[in-house]
Design an enzyme around this catalytic site. Sequence first.
Site, mmCIF file in Angstrom:
data_model
loop_
_atom_site.group_PDB
_atom_site.id
_atom_site.type_symbol
_atom_site.label_atom_id
_atom_site.label_comp_id
_atom_site.label_asym_id
_atom_site.label_seq_id
_atom_site.Cartn_x
_atom_site.Cartn_y
_atom_site.Cartn_z
ATOM 1 N N GLU A 59 3.762 46.856 35.202
ATOM 2 C CA GLU A 59 2.877 47.644 36.077
ATOM 3 C C GLU A 59 2.637 49.037 35.528
ATOM 4 O O GLU A 59 2.704 50.033 36.251
ATOM 5 C CB GLU A 59 3.476 47.728 37.485
ATOM 6 C CG GLU A 59 3.485 46.395 38.194
ATOM 7 C CD GLU A 59 2.167 46.083 38.843
ATOM 8 O OE1 GLU A 59 1.246 46.926 38.777
ATOM 9 O OE2 GLU A 59 2.044 44.991 39.406
ATOM 10 N N ARG A 84 1.566 49.325 42.247
ATOM 11 C CA ARG A 84 2.447 50.406 41.773
ATOM 12 C C ARG A 84 2.887 51.299 42.923
ATOM 13 O O ARG A 84 3.996 51.837 42.913
ATOM 14 C CB ARG A 84 1.695 51.252 40.739
ATOM 15 C CG ARG A 84 1.487 50.525 39.444
ATOM 16 C CD ARG A 84 0.450 51.220 38.574
ATOM 17 N NE ARG A 84 0.248 50.461 37.354
ATOM 18 C CZ ARG A 84 -0.722 50.706 36.475
ATOM 19 N NH1 ARG A 84 -1.579 51.692 36.693
ATOM 20 N NH2 ARG A 84 -0.830 49.982 35.389
ATOM 21 N N SER A 112 9.065 41.875 43.941
ATOM 22 C CA SER A 112 7.948 41.534 43.052
ATOM 23 C C SER A 112 7.133 40.389 43.648
ATOM 24 O O SER A 112 5.895 40.413 43.608
ATOM 25 C CB SER A 112 8.461 41.109 41.675
ATOM 26 O OG SER A 112 9.118 42.171 41.030
ATOM 27 N N LEU A 165 -3.705 38.893 34.626
ATOM 28 C CA LEU A 165 -4.405 39.956 33.902
ATOM 29 C C LEU A 165 -3.848 40.069 32.474
ATOM 30 O O LEU A 165 -4.577 39.946 31.498
ATOM 31 C CB LEU A 165 -4.255 41.294 34.640
ATOM 32 C CG LEU A 165 -4.848 42.524 33.926
ATOM 33 C CD1 LEU A 165 -6.366 42.421 33.859
ATOM 34 C CD2 LEU A 165 -4.443 43.820 34.639
ATOM 35 N N LEU A 211 -3.709 47.193 40.591
ATOM 36 C CA LEU A 211 -2.441 47.697 40.061
ATOM 37 C C LEU A 211 -2.025 48.975 40.774
ATOM 38 O O LEU A 211 -0.835 49.212 40.987
ATOM 39 C CB LEU A 211 -2.549 47.932 38.556
ATOM 40 C CG LEU A 211 -2.751 46.665 37.714
ATOM 41 C CD1 LEU A 211 -2.873 47.011 36.242
ATOM 42 C CD2 LEU A 211 -1.620 45.669 37.924
ATOM 43 N N PHE A 219 -4.382 57.924 24.644
ATOM 44 C CA PHE A 219 -4.299 56.467 24.435
ATOM 45 C C PHE A 219 -5.690 55.849 24.476
ATOM 46 O O PHE A 219 -6.652 56.475 24.875
ATOM 47 C CB PHE A 219 -3.384 55.819 25.476
ATOM 48 C CG PHE A 219 -3.807 55.980 26.919
ATOM 49 C CD1 PHE A 219 -3.573 57.179 27.596
ATOM 50 C CD2 PHE A 219 -4.442 54.955 27.607
ATOM 51 C CE1 PHE A 219 -3.963 57.330 28.922
ATOM 52 C CE2 PHE A 219 -4.830 55.101 28.932
ATOM 53 C CZ PHE A 219 -4.593 56.304 29.592
#
Lengths: 250, 394
Positions: free
Chosen positions: B374, B254, B97, B137, B250, B394
Site C-alpha cells: 500500500e 491506506r 487486510s 492492481l 489506495l 520518482f
Amino acid sequence: MKVAVCIKRVPDMDLRFAIGSDGKALDPAGLKFDIADFDGYAVEAGLRLVEQAGAGEVVVVSVGPAAVQETLRKALGMGATRAIQLEAAAIPFDGMAVAAALAAELKDGGFDLVLFGRMATDSANQTVGPMTAHLMGVPCVTAISKLDVADGRGTAERQLEGAAETVTFPLPAVVTIDEGLGRPRLPSLKGIMAAKKKPLDVRPAQLGTASLTVDHIALPPDRPPGRIIGEGADAVPELIRLLQTEAKVL
Amino acid sequence: MANAFTGVDFYDMDSLLSEEERAVRDTVRAWVEEHLMPVIGEAYIEGEFPKQLIPGMAELGFFGANLPEEYGCAGLNNVAYGLIMQELERGDSGIRSFASVQGALVMYPIYAFGSEEQKKHWLPRLAAGTDIGCFGLTEPDYGSNPGGMITTARETKDGWLLNGAKMWITNGSQATVSIIWAKTGSVDDTKSIRGFIVPADTKGYTAKDQKGKLSLRASDTSEIVLQDCLVPRDAILPKSGGIKSPLMCLTQARYGIAWGGIGAAMACYDEALSYSRERVMFGKPIGQTQLQQSRLADMLTEITKAQLLTLQLGRLKDAGTMIPDQVSLAKRNNINMACEAAREARRLLGANGILAEYHSMRHMANLESVYTYEGTHDMHTLILGQAVTGLSAF
C-alpha cells in the site's frame, strides 16, 4: 410478548480501581462503565423471548443520571425496541429505592415479563428484582438458567448446589437471570447506528425511601507472602501441623 | 493468560470520540477478543486465513462500514471505520487486510466508480460476506509504479477481453469477485486504465496461492492470471478513468492501515507491559529495570502521538478536506512506529517473545509486509518530499 429488562450501569471491575477519598465509593477517575454482566444476559434473554414469540417488544429501563443513557443505547444497539431512563442524580445503593421507582414505572405497563440480571456486578445486593416483584404484586423467580413461556405461564430452571430445580409460575412475573440462557450478543454496527433513532424516554424516578447507606468500603488485605518452612522429608511434620492449625484445611 | 485487552489511552482519547464511535470500537474489540484471539496463533502457524470468521464479521457489519446503509452497509463515519481497522489489526494484520480489501479496495471502487446496477447488485453481497472480493492492481514488474502495468482490456463485440497477470493479491484465492485494473489503450497510456468487475469463475481467470510467506501468514496472498478472460461489456466500472481511480482506492485503504498500525502497536505494548510486570529476573520484575521502562515509555509515547494524529486525519476525512499526502504521512509514521514497537516488545519478552503463544513476533513479522504494501515506506517518503518541495523524485 412484551418484556421489560431492567439494567444497571456499573464500573468495569476488571480494570484497576481505587477507593475515593470519602472512603464510601470508588474513585471515578479512570473508570470505564458498561451494562452489568448479568443484565447483559437478561437483555439477551428478552431479545430471544420476543424473537421466538415472533412479535412484541423489549423495553429496557435504567435508573440513574444522564450517563445511563449510554448503557440504554447499548441495549438498543443489541436490538431492544425502546428505552426508558428513570432519572435520578445518582444510582441509589439501597435496592428498595430503585425497586420503588421501577415498580411505579412498570406495574401498569402491560408487561408479560420483567427481567433482571441476578445481581449487579458492582453492589452484588441481589435485591432489586425481588423487591420490584413484591411491589408489583407478581411472582418472582431468581437466578434462572433456562426459561420457557407458553399459554400465559413460565417454566424456569434454577441451578442449585448439585441439583437443578424447575419451577412454573403464572405471568406476569419478575425473573432474574443467571448466565445459562445464552451469551449477550454484541451490538452490530448497524444496530449501533439504529439505536440513535429508537425512542428513549426520560422521566423522573419515583425513588423509594433509602434506609441503607454505605459506611465505608475497603480493598481486601494483601495476601501475606509465602514462607519456606523447611526442605525435604524433615519439613513434612511442620507442614502438616500448619495445614491443621493455621490453614485449617486438614 | 493476560487479561482482556482494554486499549491504550494515556491522553484520554476516549473523550475525543463520540459515544457511537466508542460503541463501534467496543464491539470490534470484544469480537476480536472472543473470536479472533483464540484462533489466530494456530491460523498463523498453519498459514491459513480463518475463513470461519467471515460470517460473524459480516453479521456485525465490519465490511464497507463507512458506505451508505442503502447498500446494506452500516453508514459509519470515517473515524468509526478507522477504529474498526485499529481493533482488527490489534488481533492480526492479516485479518485487518482482509477487511481493508473487502471494504476499501472492492466495495469502495464499486461504490465510487460503479453504475447504480453494479452497486445494487454487488455491495449488499459483499457487505454480507456472501461474496469475497480482491483488488488486482499490482503486477510482477509493477509494484510502486502501477501506472506501468501491462495488463490489457480490449473491447470486442462480445465484451472486454482481459490479458495479463497480477501479483501480491490479498484474498486472491478465496475471492469470488475481483476488481481488475487494465489498460484499454496502449501500454504507455496511463489515462486508459479502467476497472473491471471480474467474477472468479470467469473462463480464463485463475488464482494461485503464493507460498512460502514468513509474514501475513493468516492472510491469503495470491497471483492472478488473466488469459483471454472475457467479461461482459457492463463489467467495466463506468466512472473509472486513469491511474487516479485505483490510487483513490489506495487512499481509502491506506487511511485504514494508518489506524491498523496503532492497533498492532497497542497489542505489542499491552503484551510487553503485562509481561514486564510479571516476569521476575534478578529478584524483581523486569518492569522495574530502567532499560525495559525506556522501551515501554518510547512505545507509549509513539502510540499516543499516532493516536492523536490519526484521529485528526479521520476528522479531516469526515469533513471532506483530507488530502492523500496526509494519508501518506499517517501510513508512513504509524506503520514504522508499529514495526518499532513490535520489535521492542519482542525483545522485552526475551526468549518467550519468539513463541506464537505471545503476539509481538507475529505482529513484527506481519508489519514488515504492511511496511511494504500500500505504498512502501520509501514511496510515502517521496510523496511527502514531493508535497513539500513541489519536486518529484520518482
